[in-house]
Design a protein around this motif. Structure first.
Motif, PDB file in Angstrom:
ATOM      1  N   SER A 134     -38.250  -3.383   3.784  1.00 34.06           N
ATOM      2  CA  SER A 134     -39.028  -4.516   3.269  1.00 34.06           C
ATOM      3  C   SER A 134     -38.362  -5.098   2.025  1.00 34.06           C
ATOM      4  O   SER A 134     -38.312  -6.313   1.848  1.00 34.06           O
ATOM      5  N   MET A 135     -37.845  -4.222   1.169  1.00 35.67           N
ATOM      6  CA  MET A 135     -37.160  -4.699  -0.038  1.00 35.67           C
ATOM      7  C   MET A 135     -35.955  -5.558   0.333  1.00 35.67           C
ATOM      8  O   MET A 135     -35.802  -6.660  -0.195  1.00 35.67           O
ATOM      9  N   VAL A 136     -35.101  -5.051   1.228  1.00 33.60           N
ATOM     10  CA  VAL A 136     -33.877  -5.809   1.529  1.00 33.60           C
ATOM     11  C   VAL A 136     -34.182  -7.080   2.313  1.00 33.60           C
ATOM     12  O   VAL A 136     -33.467  -8.069   2.193  1.00 33.60           O
ATOM     13  N   MET A 137     -35.268  -7.077   3.088  1.00 33.02           N
ATOM     14  CA  MET A 137     -35.657  -8.306   3.787  1.00 33.02           C
ATOM     15  C   MET A 137     -36.178  -9.349   2.805  1.00 33.02           C
ATOM     16  O   MET A 137     -36.136 -10.535   3.079  1.00 33.02           O
ATOM     17  N   SER A 138     -36.658  -8.891   1.639  1.00 37.08           N
ATOM     18  CA  SER A 138     -37.164  -9.794   0.609  1.00 37.08           C
ATOM     19  C   SER A 138     -36.088 -10.193  -0.393  1.00 37.08           C
ATOM     20  O   SER A 138     -36.387 -10.836  -1.396  1.00 37.08           O
ATOM     21  N   PHE A 139     -34.847  -9.802  -0.144  1.00 39.24           N
ATOM     22  CA  PHE A 139     -33.752 -10.080  -1.076  1.00 39.24           C
ATOM     23  C   PHE A 139     -33.643 -11.571  -1.360  1.00 39.24           C
ATOM     24  O   PHE A 139     -33.659 -12.399  -0.456  1.00 39.24           O
ATOM     25  N   GLN A 140     -33.549 -11.902  -2.653  1.00 37.02           N
ATOM     26  CA  GLN A 140     -33.431 -13.283  -3.131  1.00 37.02           C
ATOM     27  C   GLN A 140     -32.025 -13.470  -3.713  1.00 37.02           C
ATOM     28  O   GLN A 140     -31.791 -13.161  -4.883  1.00 37.02           O
ATOM     29  N   PRO A 141     -31.057 -13.948  -2.908  1.00 40.23           N
ATOM     30  CA  PRO A 141     -29.670 -14.048  -3.386  1.00 40.23           C
ATOM     31  C   PRO A 141     -29.518 -14.842  -4.685  1.00 40.23           C
ATOM     32  O   PRO A 141     -28.678 -14.494  -5.516  1.00 40.23           O
ATOM     33  N   ARG A 142     -30.332 -15.868  -4.876  1.00 42.23           N
ATOM     34  CA  ARG A 142     -30.225 -16.671  -6.110  1.00 42.23           C
ATOM     35  C   ARG A 142     -30.517 -15.845  -7.353  1.00 42.23           C
ATOM     36  O   ARG A 142     -29.992 -16.117  -8.422  1.00 42.23           O
ATOM     37  N   ARG A 182     -45.703   1.677  -7.690  1.00 45.01           N
ATOM     38  CA  ARG A 182     -46.465   0.890  -8.670  1.00 45.01           C
ATOM     39  C   ARG A 182     -45.627  -0.263  -9.227  1.00 45.01           C
ATOM     40  O   ARG A 182     -46.164  -1.333  -9.510  1.00 45.01           O
ATOM     41  N   ILE A 183     -44.318  -0.083  -9.341  1.00 45.92           N
ATOM     42  CA  ILE A 183     -43.445  -1.191  -9.753  1.00 45.92           C
ATOM     43  C   ILE A 183     -43.372  -2.226  -8.638  1.00 45.92           C
ATOM     44  O   ILE A 183     -43.486  -3.429  -8.888  1.00 45.92           O
ATOM     45  N   LEU A 184     -43.213  -1.778  -7.392  1.00 43.49           N
ATOM     46  CA  LEU A 184     -43.079  -2.712  -6.266  1.00 43.49           C
ATOM     47  C   LEU A 184     -44.295  -3.600  -6.084  1.00 43.49           C
ATOM     48  O   LEU A 184     -44.157  -4.763  -5.713  1.00 43.49           O
ATOM     49  N   GLY A 238     -46.396  -4.448  -8.471  1.00 41.70           N
ATOM     50  CA  GLY A 238     -46.723  -5.178  -9.689  1.00 41.70           C
ATOM     51  C   GLY A 238     -47.738  -4.524 -10.587  1.00 41.70           C
ATOM     52  O   GLY A 238     -48.270  -5.167 -11.489  1.00 41.70           O
ATOM     53  N   GLN A 239     -48.022  -3.237 -10.388  1.00 40.66           N
ATOM     54  CA  GLN A 239     -48.979  -2.548 -11.251  1.00 40.66           C
ATOM     55  C   GLN A 239     -48.319  -1.899 -12.454  1.00 40.66           C
ATOM     56  O   GLN A 239     -48.997  -1.477 -13.376  1.00 40.66           O
ATOM     57  N   LEU A 240     -47.003  -1.797 -12.417  1.00 38.25           N
ATOM     58  CA  LEU A 240     -46.259  -1.182 -13.510  1.00 38.25           C
ATOM     59  C   LEU A 240     -45.039  -2.040 -13.780  1.00 38.25           C
ATOM     60  O   LEU A 240     -44.282  -2.361 -12.853  1.00 38.25           O
ATOM     61  N   ASP A 241     -44.854  -2.429 -15.015  1.00 39.76           N
ATOM     62  CA  ASP A 241     -43.695  -3.214 -15.411  1.00 39.76           C
ATOM     63  C   ASP A 241     -42.484  -2.294 -15.479  1.00 39.76           C
ATOM     64  O   ASP A 241     -42.572  -1.192 -16.032  1.00 39.76           O
ATOM     65  N   SER A 242     -41.363  -2.731 -14.924  1.00 36.44           N
ATOM     66  CA  SER A 242     -40.173  -1.880 -14.878  1.00 36.44           C
ATOM     67  C   SER A 242     -39.653  -1.544 -16.271  1.00 36.44           C
ATOM     68  O   SER A 242     -39.193  -0.422 -16.507  1.00 36.44           O
ATOM     69  N   VAL A 243     -39.730  -2.467 -17.217  1.00 38.74           N
ATOM     70  CA  VAL A 243     -39.283  -2.187 -18.589  1.00 38.74           C
ATOM     71  C   VAL A 243     -40.238  -1.183 -19.242  1.00 38.74           C
ATOM     72  O   VAL A 243     -39.800  -0.229 -19.896  1.00 38.74           O
ATOM     73  N   ALA A 244     -41.528  -1.377 -19.049  1.00 37.72           N
ATOM     74  CA  ALA A 244     -42.508  -0.438 -19.607  1.00 37.72           C
ATOM     75  C   ALA A 244     -42.296   0.955 -19.022  1.00 37.72           C
ATOM     76  O   ALA A 244     -42.379   1.952 -19.742  1.00 37.72           O
ATOM     77  N   VAL A 295     -36.541  -6.441  -9.788  1.00 34.05           N
ATOM     78  CA  VAL A 295     -37.832  -6.904  -9.251  1.00 34.05           C
ATOM     79  C   VAL A 295     -37.682  -8.326  -8.727  1.00 34.05           C
ATOM     80  O   VAL A 295     -38.128  -8.645  -7.624  1.00 34.05           O
ATOM     81  N   ASP A 296     -37.030  -9.196  -9.483  1.00 36.24           N
ATOM     82  CA  ASP A 296     -36.823 -10.581  -9.041  1.00 36.24           C
ATOM     83  C   ASP A 296     -35.864 -10.655  -7.854  1.00 36.24           C
ATOM     84  O   ASP A 296     -36.068 -11.444  -6.935  1.00 36.24           O
ATOM     85  N   MET A 297     -34.810  -9.834  -7.865  1.00 35.72           N
ATOM     86  CA  MET A 297     -33.827  -9.863  -6.773  1.00 35.72           C
ATOM     87  C   MET A 297     -34.447  -9.488  -5.431  1.00 35.72           C
ATOM     88  O   MET A 297     -34.043 -10.007  -4.396  1.00 35.72           O
ATOM     89  N   PHE A 298     -35.440  -8.606  -5.474  1.00 34.82           N
ATOM     90  CA  PHE A 298     -36.021  -8.133  -4.220  1.00 34.82           C
ATOM     91  C   PHE A 298     -37.447  -8.615  -4.009  1.00 34.82           C
ATOM     92  O   PHE A 298     -38.233  -8.008  -3.289  1.00 34.82           O
ATOM     93  N   GLY A 299     -37.764  -9.760  -4.621  1.00 32.77           N
ATOM     94  CA  GLY A 299     -39.014 -10.451  -4.329  1.00 32.77           C
ATOM     95  C   GLY A 299     -40.269  -9.754  -4.769  1.00 32.77           C
ATOM     96  O   GLY A 299     -41.324  -9.952  -4.179  1.00 32.77           O
ATOM     97  N   GLY A 300     -40.188  -8.942  -5.812  1.00 33.04           N
ATOM     98  CA  GLY A 300     -41.368  -8.237  -6.295  1.00 33.04           C
ATOM     99  C   GLY A 300     -42.293  -9.140  -7.076  1.00 33.04           C
ATOM    100  O   GLY A 300     -41.982 -10.306  -7.348  1.00 33.04           O
TER     101      GLY A 300
END
Length: 190
Positions: A45-53, A111-113, A115-121, A141-146
Motif C-alpha cells: 500500500s505504501m509503494v502504491m501510494s508513492f508520490q514521485p514529486r 500510528r505514523i502511517l 497520522g496518529q503519531l508525528d514522525s518527528v515527535a 510520510v509525504d513521499m508515500f502519501g501519508g
C-alpha cells in the motif's frame, strides 16, 4: 482530475484505518499488523501510494527494522523500500547500503502511517531511530502519501503545530551538534 480522486480515496482509506487503529491498545495493534502477510500488504500500500514529486529526485533504498514490543523474543521484521525514478517497490529484508535505516516498533509504524503519531515527535520521544539521510527521512510520510497528524486542525492551530514541530527539529539538531564530536568540533572553530 484522476489524481485528485485517487488522493481522496487514499486519504479516506487511511482515515478509516486510523479510526480502527486509534481504538486499539499497542499490543492489539502489534498482534493485528505484525504478521508477515499484513506487513506485506502495508508495504505494498505504501509503494502504491508513492508520490514521485515528493521524492525530489531521490533514488535509493529505505531500510526498516520493525520490532515487536509485546511478542517476547520475536526477531525484528526487516523490509526495504526501493525508490527508482517514478516508482517504488518493497521487498523483505534490509538493504545494508540503504540511504536511510529506520528502527521502530510495529505499533509506531502503524500510528505514523495513519497520522496518529508525528514522525518527528516519534524520533524526539525515542520511539524511532533514524540513521542516514535525514532530509529523505523527513519526507517519507509525504513521499508515500501519508496523512499528517495535524490534518484536522484549523489554520491557527496548524500554524502553532508547525511552529512547535520546527522547534522540536531545531532542538533535536542542536542536541545532535552539541553531542557529536565531529559537529561539536566544527562549531567550536566557527
Amino acid at each position: 482530475m484522476w489524481e485528485r480522486v485517487e488522493t481522496a480515496v487514499r486519504v479516506a482509506g487511511i482515515r478509516v484505518l486510523g479510526r480502527w487503529v486509534g481504538g486499539m491498545d499497542d499490543a492489539t495493534v502489534e498482534r493485528r499488523f505484525g504478521g508477515r502477510w499484513m506487513q506485506w500488504l502495508i508495504y505494498q500500500s505504501m509503494v502504491m501510494s508513492f508520490q514521485p514529486r515528493q521524492a525530489f529526485g531521490f533514488n535509493g533504498d529505505i531500510a526498516y527494522e520493525l520490532s515487536y514490543e509485546h511478542s517476547g523474543t520475536r526477531p525484528p521484521a526487516l523490509w526495504t523500500v526501493r525508490v527508482r525514478g517514478r516508482s517504488a517497490s518493497a521487498v523483505r529484508g534490509a538493504e545494508p547500503s540503504a540511504a536511510v535505516h529506520i528502527r521502530m516498533s510495529v505499533n509506531s509504524l502503524m500510528r505514523i502511517l495513519v497520522g496518529q503519531l508525528d514522525s518527528v515527535a516519534a524520533m524526539v520521544e525515542g520511539r524511532t531511530e533514524v540513521n542516514g539521510d535525514l532530509a529523505v527521512a523527513s519526507r517519507l510520510v509525504d513521499m508515500f502519501g501519508g496523512i499528517s497528524p495535524v490534518g484536522h486542525l484549523s489554520p491557527g492551530e496548524l500554524q502553532r503545530a508547525e511552529l512547535a514541530r520546527s522547534r522540536q527539529v531545531r532542538e533535536l539538531l542542536s542536541d545532535l551538534v552539541a553531542n557529536d564530536p565531529y559537529f561539536g568540533g566544527l562549531t567550536s572553530r566557527v
